[in-house]
Design a protein around this motif. Sequence first.
Motif, PDB file in Angstrom:
ATOM      1  N   ILE A  43     -54.588  39.640   7.444  1.00 54.37           N
ATOM      2  CA  ILE A  43     -54.965  38.228   7.313  1.00 54.37           C
ATOM      3  C   ILE A  43     -53.871  37.416   6.632  1.00 54.37           C
ATOM      4  O   ILE A  43     -54.118  36.332   6.126  1.00 54.37           O
ATOM      5  CB  ILE A  43     -56.314  38.070   6.554  1.00 54.37           C
ATOM      6  CG1 ILE A  43     -56.277  38.761   5.190  1.00 54.37           C
ATOM      7  CG2 ILE A  43     -57.470  38.603   7.398  1.00 54.37           C
ATOM      8  CD1 ILE A  43     -57.514  38.496   4.326  1.00 54.37           C
ATOM      9  N   ASP A 143     -55.162  30.422  -1.068  1.00 61.45           N
ATOM     10  CA  ASP A 143     -55.424  31.331   0.064  1.00 61.45           C
ATOM     11  C   ASP A 143     -56.122  32.596  -0.425  1.00 61.45           C
ATOM     12  O   ASP A 143     -55.692  33.708  -0.123  1.00 61.45           O
ATOM     13  CB  ASP A 143     -54.092  31.663   0.762  1.00 61.45           C
ATOM     14  CG  ASP A 143     -54.295  32.393   2.079  1.00 61.45           C
ATOM     15  OD1 ASP A 143     -55.383  32.280   2.667  1.00 61.45           O
ATOM     16  OD2 ASP A 143     -53.351  33.074   2.523  1.00 61.45           O
ATOM     17  N   LYS A 146     -62.605  32.047  -0.243  1.00 59.85           N
ATOM     18  CA  LYS A 146     -62.888  30.647   0.120  1.00 59.85           C
ATOM     19  C   LYS A 146     -64.053  30.016  -0.674  1.00 59.85           C
ATOM     20  O   LYS A 146     -64.012  28.815  -0.953  1.00 59.85           O
ATOM     21  CB  LYS A 146     -63.141  30.513   1.621  1.00 59.85           C
ATOM     22  CG  LYS A 146     -62.119  31.248   2.508  1.00 59.85           C
ATOM     23  CD  LYS A 146     -60.675  30.967   2.149  1.00 59.85           C
ATOM     24  CE  LYS A 146     -59.739  31.934   2.869  1.00 59.85           C
ATOM     25  NZ  LYS A 146     -58.347  31.854   2.375  1.00 59.85           N
ATOM     26  N   ASP A 169     -55.292  27.235   3.011  1.00 56.38           N
ATOM     27  CA  ASP A 169     -55.320  27.927   4.308  1.00 56.38           C
ATOM     28  C   ASP A 169     -56.772  28.102   4.783  1.00 56.38           C
ATOM     29  O   ASP A 169     -57.710  28.049   3.986  1.00 56.38           O
ATOM     30  CB  ASP A 169     -54.654  29.304   4.153  1.00 56.38           C
ATOM     31  CG  ASP A 169     -54.351  29.971   5.495  1.00 56.38           C
ATOM     32  OD1 ASP A 169     -54.278  29.267   6.529  1.00 56.38           O
ATOM     33  OD2 ASP A 169     -54.163  31.213   5.507  1.00 56.38           O
ATOM     34  N   ASN A 170     -56.935  28.301   6.064  1.00 57.27           N
ATOM     35  CA  ASN A 170     -58.215  28.725   6.676  1.00 57.27           C
ATOM     36  C   ASN A 170     -59.335  27.711   6.523  1.00 57.27           C
ATOM     37  O   ASN A 170     -60.472  28.060   6.189  1.00 57.27           O
ATOM     38  CB  ASN A 170     -58.670  30.082   6.097  1.00 57.27           C
ATOM     39  CG  ASN A 170     -57.545  31.087   6.057  1.00 57.27           C
ATOM     40  OD1 ASN A 170     -57.113  31.512   4.996  1.00 57.27           O
ATOM     41  ND2 ASN A 170     -57.042  31.437   7.221  1.00 57.27           N
ATOM     42  N   LYS A 214     -53.086  34.003  15.169  1.00 57.82           N
ATOM     43  CA  LYS A 214     -54.230  34.206  14.263  1.00 57.82           C
ATOM     44  C   LYS A 214     -55.467  33.473  14.748  1.00 57.82           C
ATOM     45  O   LYS A 214     -56.437  33.321  14.007  1.00 57.82           O
ATOM     46  CB  LYS A 214     -53.890  33.721  12.853  1.00 57.82           C
ATOM     47  CG  LYS A 214     -53.234  34.792  11.988  1.00 57.82           C
ATOM     48  CD  LYS A 214     -53.146  34.354  10.539  1.00 57.82           C
ATOM     49  CE  LYS A 214     -54.398  34.663   9.731  1.00 57.82           C
ATOM     50  NZ  LYS A 214     -54.263  34.203   8.336  1.00 57.82           N
TER      51      LYS A 214
HETATM   52 MG    MG Z   1     -55.318  32.749   4.698  1.00 58.38          MG
END
Ligand code: MG
Length: 225
Positions: A43, A143, A146, A169-170, A214
């Motif tokens: 990841i 990152d 979350k 991120d994400n 990704k």
């Molecule tokens: Mg990430």
Amino acid sequence: MMTMQENQVWSEVDHYLINSLQPRNDKMEKLLQNNRENNLPEIDVSPTQGKFLWILAKIMGAKKILEIGTLGGYSTTWLAMALPEDGKIITLENNSSHIKVAKENFETTGVHQKITIMEDNALTSLSKLQKDNIKDFDLIFIDADKPNNPHYIDYAIKLARKGALIIADNIVRNGDIIDKKSEDPKVVGIRHFIDMLSNDSRLESVGLQTVGIKGYDGFIISFVK
Ligand code: MG
Ligand code: SAH
Ligand code: DHB
């Protein structure tokens, strides 16, 4: 092209762009190989995203970077490579087996002198940084877990200098992020984080969707006014 799945096209285009614009880097390949050999989850940011982070750090002339979530240190290494000789990056990680691999990787890629790993729950490390008055970071990359993004942004704003970038991120998660009723703690955490950004006059933020090897995801980039 017609028969390809959308995400297969994204991957193939990503590979094409990486092969064209990002010359093979044996040390980075070795780093990713070491991650795989140690069964780290795959990841890390992609090579495209890593170089994007490198470019952001470079154009800012960043000298002090903070990262929350090290894993095997792939994104850490991209950011470290953008720093000048006397630049420093502090990276926060609570998983000792990830840290062991990351340390090996920083030796392999030769960036170890620029990196300090703080091994603890990131919230504990962040409160320690605040208490010790270690701040004025030029760039902060969020990152890790979350659900804690709302806490991470609170600390990030306190630890950033004016004019800094805070990058998370994400923040798209294959589109799950628009599901208001989602009970997935990651989605709930990111939606709360986005609500906080939308009401914070200290920041100017933008959400960027990304596709590639990704899958479908994205970054939020906040400029600290
Ligand atoms: Mg990430
Ligand atoms: N930035 C890395 C990927 C990080 S993956 C890269 O792109 O290469 C997220 C990492 O955050 C994992 O290694 C996980 O162990 C770590 N993490 C999750 N929750 C954490 C917490 N509360 N404190 C510290 N680290 C945490
Ligand atoms: C996850 C975490 C990441 O940092 C990432 O880039 C992709 C996925 C995850 O926890 O699912």
